[in-house]
Design a protein around this motif. Structure first.
Motif, short mmCIF file in Angstrom:
data_model
loop_
_atom_site.label_atom_id
_atom_site.label_comp_id
_atom_site.label_asym_id
_atom_site.label_seq_id
_atom_site.Cartn_x
_atom_site.Cartn_y
_atom_site.Cartn_z
N LEU A 210 0.83 -1.21 0.00
CA LEU A 210 0.00 0.00 0.00
C LEU A 210 0.86 1.26 0.00
CD1 LEU A 210 -2.76 -1.03 2.57
CD2 LEU A 210 -2.94 -0.98 0.08
N ALA A 211 2.05 1.17 0.63
CA ALA A 211 2.96 2.32 0.68
C ALA A 211 3.86 2.38 -0.55
CB ALA A 211 3.81 2.25 1.94
N SER A 212 3.60 1.48 -1.51
CA SER A 212 4.39 1.41 -2.74
C SER A 212 5.86 1.13 -2.48
CB SER A 212 4.25 2.71 -3.55
OG SER A 212 2.92 2.93 -3.91
N SER A 213 6.14 0.35 -1.42
CA SER A 213 7.55 0.01 -1.12
C SER A 213 7.69 -1.45 -0.74
CB SER A 213 8.08 0.90 0.01
OG SER A 213 7.26 0.74 1.18
N PRO A 214 7.16 -2.36 -1.57
CA PRO A 214 7.30 -3.79 -1.25
C PRO A 214 8.76 -4.21 -1.35
CG PRO A 214 6.48 -3.51 -3.48
CD PRO A 214 6.50 -2.15 -2.86
N PRO A 215 9.13 -5.29 -0.68
CA PRO A 215 10.52 -5.74 -0.75
C PRO A 215 10.91 -6.09 -2.19
CG PRO A 215 9.12 -7.42 0.21
CD PRO A 215 8.30 -6.18 0.12
N ARG A 216 12.16 -5.85 -2.48
CA ARG A 216 12.64 -6.09 -3.84
C ARG A 216 12.68 -7.60 -4.10
NH1 ARG A 216 17.96 -3.07 -6.21
NH2 ARG A 216 17.09 -2.69 -8.27
N ARG A 217 12.09 -8.01 -5.21
CA ARG A 217 12.07 -9.43 -5.55
C ARG A 217 13.41 -9.85 -6.11
NH1 ARG A 217 7.67 -9.98 -9.43
NH2 ARG A 217 6.38 -9.75 -7.59
N ARG A 218 13.87 -11.02 -5.66
CA ARG A 218 15.13 -11.57 -6.17
C ARG A 218 14.92 -12.00 -7.62
NH1 ARG A 218 19.59 -14.89 -4.03
NH2 ARG A 218 20.26 -16.33 -5.67
N HIS A 219 15.88 -11.69 -8.46
CA HIS A 219 15.82 -12.12 -9.86
C HIS A 219 17.13 -12.80 -10.22
CE1 HIS A 219 12.01 -10.37 -11.19
NE2 HIS A 219 12.30 -9.33 -10.43
N ALA A 220 17.13 -14.13 -10.12
CA ALA A 220 18.35 -14.87 -10.44
C ALA A 220 18.74 -14.66 -11.89
CB ALA A 220 18.13 -16.36 -10.17
N LYS A 221 17.77 -14.35 -12.73
CA LYS A 221 18.06 -14.21 -14.15
C LYS A 221 18.76 -12.89 -14.47
CE LYS A 221 13.60 -12.14 -15.33
NZ LYS A 221 12.42 -12.24 -16.16
N ASN A 222 18.94 -12.00 -13.50
CA ASN A 222 19.55 -10.71 -13.78
C ASN A 222 21.07 -10.75 -13.86
OD1 ASN A 222 17.22 -9.31 -14.09
ND2 ASN A 222 17.08 -8.66 -11.96
N ALA A 223 21.66 -11.93 -13.58
CA ALA A 223 23.08 -12.06 -13.83
C ALA A 223 23.32 -11.87 -15.33
CB ALA A 223 23.55 -13.43 -13.37
N TYR A 224 24.56 -11.57 -15.67
CA TYR A 224 24.86 -11.26 -17.07
C TYR A 224 24.43 -12.38 -18.01
CZ TYR A 224 27.44 -10.42 -21.35
OH TYR A 224 27.76 -10.25 -22.66
N LEU A 225 24.80 -13.64 -17.65
CA LEU A 225 24.45 -14.76 -18.51
C LEU A 225 22.94 -14.91 -18.61
CD1 LEU A 225 25.27 -17.21 -20.21
CD2 LEU A 225 25.37 -18.56 -18.10
N GLY A 226 22.27 -14.72 -17.48
CA GLY A 226 20.82 -14.83 -17.49
C GLY A 226 20.18 -13.78 -18.37
#
Length: 740
Positions: A210-226
């Motif tokens: 509601l405060a527009s500040s949810p925890p940041r979701r982990r994205h394993a695919k954000n590594a360079y290879l991903g």
């Protein structure tokens, strides 16, 4: 204070002081929530209302059932789909519904506990956020592939975008579920919440949204290879090509694997085309034999877990719960059974012969518990609590008040009888005594006691924690109440029971050993060990017969085969061959040599095979004879190996070892890995045709002897053109039916 709104059959809709709407699912009359037509219709109405709602700050979807969020679509409704038009209507409806949830103008949050599978996860994927309770009951996955299908409500389209292509393909192609902790690492959910802080932390997460500040979701695919894989056509092509190579051997038997890859690939194109590909692939798969057979196995498993499939209803009503379990013997099987029971909340006491053996048993139990705890992500406190539920002692008095005692000692009938006499004296009059024997007479053990009605077999398969099947063996005196209590225990520890009569080898070993024995005879004749194993693998077996013998242990196989000698035809040369190998110290994998050689537990090469002088010689016998066989889509080698299993399955039905056809097939799939895509051995007979199987057995009998004689039931069914299963309905009963 939540304000309750419009009433629904399966949903409750409330609004709290924050203007957060909570939509709670509770499907009436079901132990777990499933997505059926009624649920979809009501949810569609709720979502339509939300689309036009002003002032709604966020929407929460959750379950009122402690059993879990949503087990998926109603499998019965899927099995009942009679034509592509009906299937298209089902898929289109689900895709439109979840699209509407995805496009809602306010934030949407899926609050998950327990199973969130299939359509349940596809629903959650359509939401903006997902949180889950972090305990062992939470299971998140897309298991459709296990039914010969693919996710059809957007799973193949949304999951790759969320967790990346390699991880999504792995989840979809294996059908395996992940825990809440694993889902966080994948980026599949936003937060895994401790059960102790569940209600408070759910509210905290909603406040963050509601405060527009949810925890940041982990994205394993954000590594360079991903990122390179996700963003480039070449990267994705390499992943798809590697995946196809890995599953190439299974594609012929399991068309859903190829369909899943095509559907996931389409998710990287135009959105409408991707969803249309998913829809069409799902519809095509419904008509495949693999899908129909896997659906039948699904319903067979459900039937096997129903007490009413095996016992008188009155016995079920008066079923007395078991709480304390005694296990005699803390070897590999005893320790495995004890650890499994403790995992599911039972108090367990294992009894060994002396302190030295007890120490070894404690080491086994500790190792098993620690492996289980690591696998489940248990805390140290929970691991310690589990260990505290298991004691290993040397005094039999410690189990005097047990509700159930399972013996798992040496496979010698006189030793077991003596043990049962002793237990009969020291145990409470209502304690059930069970044996884990794989082949010995349960009647003989029951007769050594004064409580025959309370004696039965509980045949677990090795390794205990992996093998789903338990044969519940009914001796002559075993009463329905005892069977009901044992069935309840088997279900409670997460296994699937099949009730068998007390005959040598019961069901699984009796059906399996003619197949294993034929492989031994063929090797003795000079056939290639590797070729025999490869040909059965290509049929769909998880491993070949000779690999399996090495895994089981040739000494164990010899012992079981000896118990079947008077029932199964043609085993004497097999017994002689196995005896010779055992005498030579060739026990299989555990000794480093059997049909193959092993180094550090890994197979290295075929072993040189000492041919038995008395082994029959049929090498080349089929030359010039092949034209006389009727086409059954099997090779010469496959036919000779598999027909003994088919015929012994028929004899087990004929003789009432198990009186339900679906149970025979289920037991062979769960107990031996018999090619699941075929539905089991009796389904294979139906698929080939009784008259063709009978005719080919006549040819095999002429070539190799009377062990290939057709069972009387097969001859009659061939004459009357009957089958074991109706073709049309995966949920049907197993009475033989006419094909006229």
């Amino acid at each position: 204070m939540n304000k309750k709104e419009r009433s629904y059959k399966s949903f409750t809709v409330t609004t709290d002081y924050r203007s957060v709407v909570t939509i709670t699912l509770n499907v009436q009359g079901r132990p777990m929530n499933v997505m059926d037509a009624s649920v979809m219709s009501e949810l569609s109405q709720i979502v339509r209302d939300l689309q036009h709602r002003i002032g709604c700050a966020a929407v929460i979807f959750r379950s009122a059932k402690e059993s879990g969020f949503l087990a998926g679509a109603d499998v019965g409704a899927i099995a009942d789909l009679s034509c592509p038009v009906e299937a298209a209507k089902l898929i289109d409806g689900g895709q439109r519904l979840f699209d509407a949830i995805e496009w809602l103008p306010m934030p949407t949050i899926s609050v998950i506990h327990g199973p969130c599978l299939g359509g349940g996860l596809e629903w959650a994927l359509a939401c903006d956020y997902r949180i889950a309770r972090d305990n062992s009951s939470t299971k998140i996955g897309l298991p459709e592939i296990k039914l010969g299908l693919i996710p059809g409500w957007g799973g193949t389209q949304r999951l790759p975008k969320l967790i990346g292509l390699p991880a999504a393909l792995s989840m979809i192609l294996t059908g395996k579920h992940v825990s809440a902790a694993e889902a966080v690492k994948l980026g599949l959910i936003d937060r895994a919440i401790s059960p102790d802080d569940w209600d408070d932390d759910v509210d905290v997460f909603v406040d963050l949204v509601l405060a527009s500040s949810p925890p940041r979701r982990r994205h394993a695919k954000n590594a360079y290879l991903g990122r390179w894989i996700e963003k480039t056509r070449l990267g994705r092509a390499l992943v798809f090509a590697a995946t196809r190579r890995r599953i190439a051997a299974k594609l012929q038997h399991y068309p859903a694997l190829g369909a899943a890859i095509r559907s996931v690939r389409s998710s990287y194109g135009l959105r409408p085309k991707g969803f249309m590909t998913e829809r069409n692939e799902f519809i095509d798969l419904l008509a495949t034999p693999t899908c129909r057979h896997l659906l039948q196995l699904f319903f067979a498993r459900e039937s096997a877990r129903s007490l009413r499939s095996w016992t008188d209803p009155s016995a079920v009503i008066h079923e007395k719960l078991l709480r304390k379990i005694g296990v005699i013997g803390a070897g590999a099987m005893g320790a495995g059974i004890g650890q499994l029971a403790a995992n599911h909340g039972y108090e367990v006491v294992l009894v060994e012969v002396d302190e030295q053996a007890a120490d070894r048993g404690r080491e086994r139990v500790t190792t098993l518990v620690r492996k289980w705890a690591r696998h489940k992500g248990m805390s140290h406190a929970n691991e310690s609590e589990l260990l505290d539920r298991i004691r290993v002692v040397t005094e039999a008095d410690a189990i005097a008040d047990a509700d159930l005692v399972i013996e798992a000692i040496v496979e010698k009938i006189d030793v077991k009888q003596n043990l049962f006499r002793t237990l009969d004296r020291i145990m409470s009059p209502e304690t059930i005594l069970a044996t884990n024997t794989s082949s010995l007479s349960v009647d003989a053990m029951a007769n050594a006691t004064g409580r025959g009605r309370l004696v039965a077999g509980l045949h677990f398969f090795n390794p205990v924690h992996k093998m789903e099947l338990v044969e519940v063996v009914r001796a002559k005196q075993t009463d329905d109440a005892t069977i009901a209590r044992l069935l309840g225990f088997v279900r409670a520890i997460g296994k699937t029971p099949v009730v068998t009569a007390d005959t040598p080898g019961f069901l699984v070993n009796r059906v399996l050993f003619p197949y294993l024995g034929e492989a031994v005879l063929m090797v003795a004749e000079g056939h290639s060990i590797r070729d025999l194993d490869n040909q059965t693998r290509s049929f769909g077996m998880p491993m070949g017969p000779l690999e399996l013998l090495d895994q089981v242990g040739l000494d164990v196989a010899w012992h079981v085969a000896r118990s079947l000698d008077n029932i199964v035809s043609g085993l004497r040369p097999v017994l002689d061959q196995l005896q010779m190998m055992v005498d030579d110290g060739r026990m299989g994998k555990k000794s480093g040599s059997g049909f193959y050689r092993y180094r550090n537990g890994k197979r290295t090469a075929e072993a040189t095979f000492p041919r038995l002088k008395s082994a029959p010689s049929h090498a080349g016998a089929a030359d010039g004879h092949e034209a006389r066989f009727v086409n059954d889509s099997l090779t010469t080698t496959q036919r000779r190996l598999l027909y003994p299993m088919l015929t012994e399955s028929i004899r087990c039905k004929e003789q009432g070892v198990v009186d339900k056809c679906w149970a025979i097939d289920l037991a062979m799939v769960l107990g031996t890995g018999f090619a699941p895509h075929t539905g089991g051995p009796l389904h294979v007979v139906d698929s080939i045709g009784q008259h063709i199987v009978h005719e080919n057995l006549r040819q095999l009998q002429e070539l190799y002897g009377d062990r290939f004689a057709s069972p009387r039931m097969l001859v009659e069914m061939a004459k009357q053109n009957r089958q074991f299963f109706p073709k049309s309905n995966p949920q049907s009963n197993d009475h033989a039916v006419s094909t006229h």
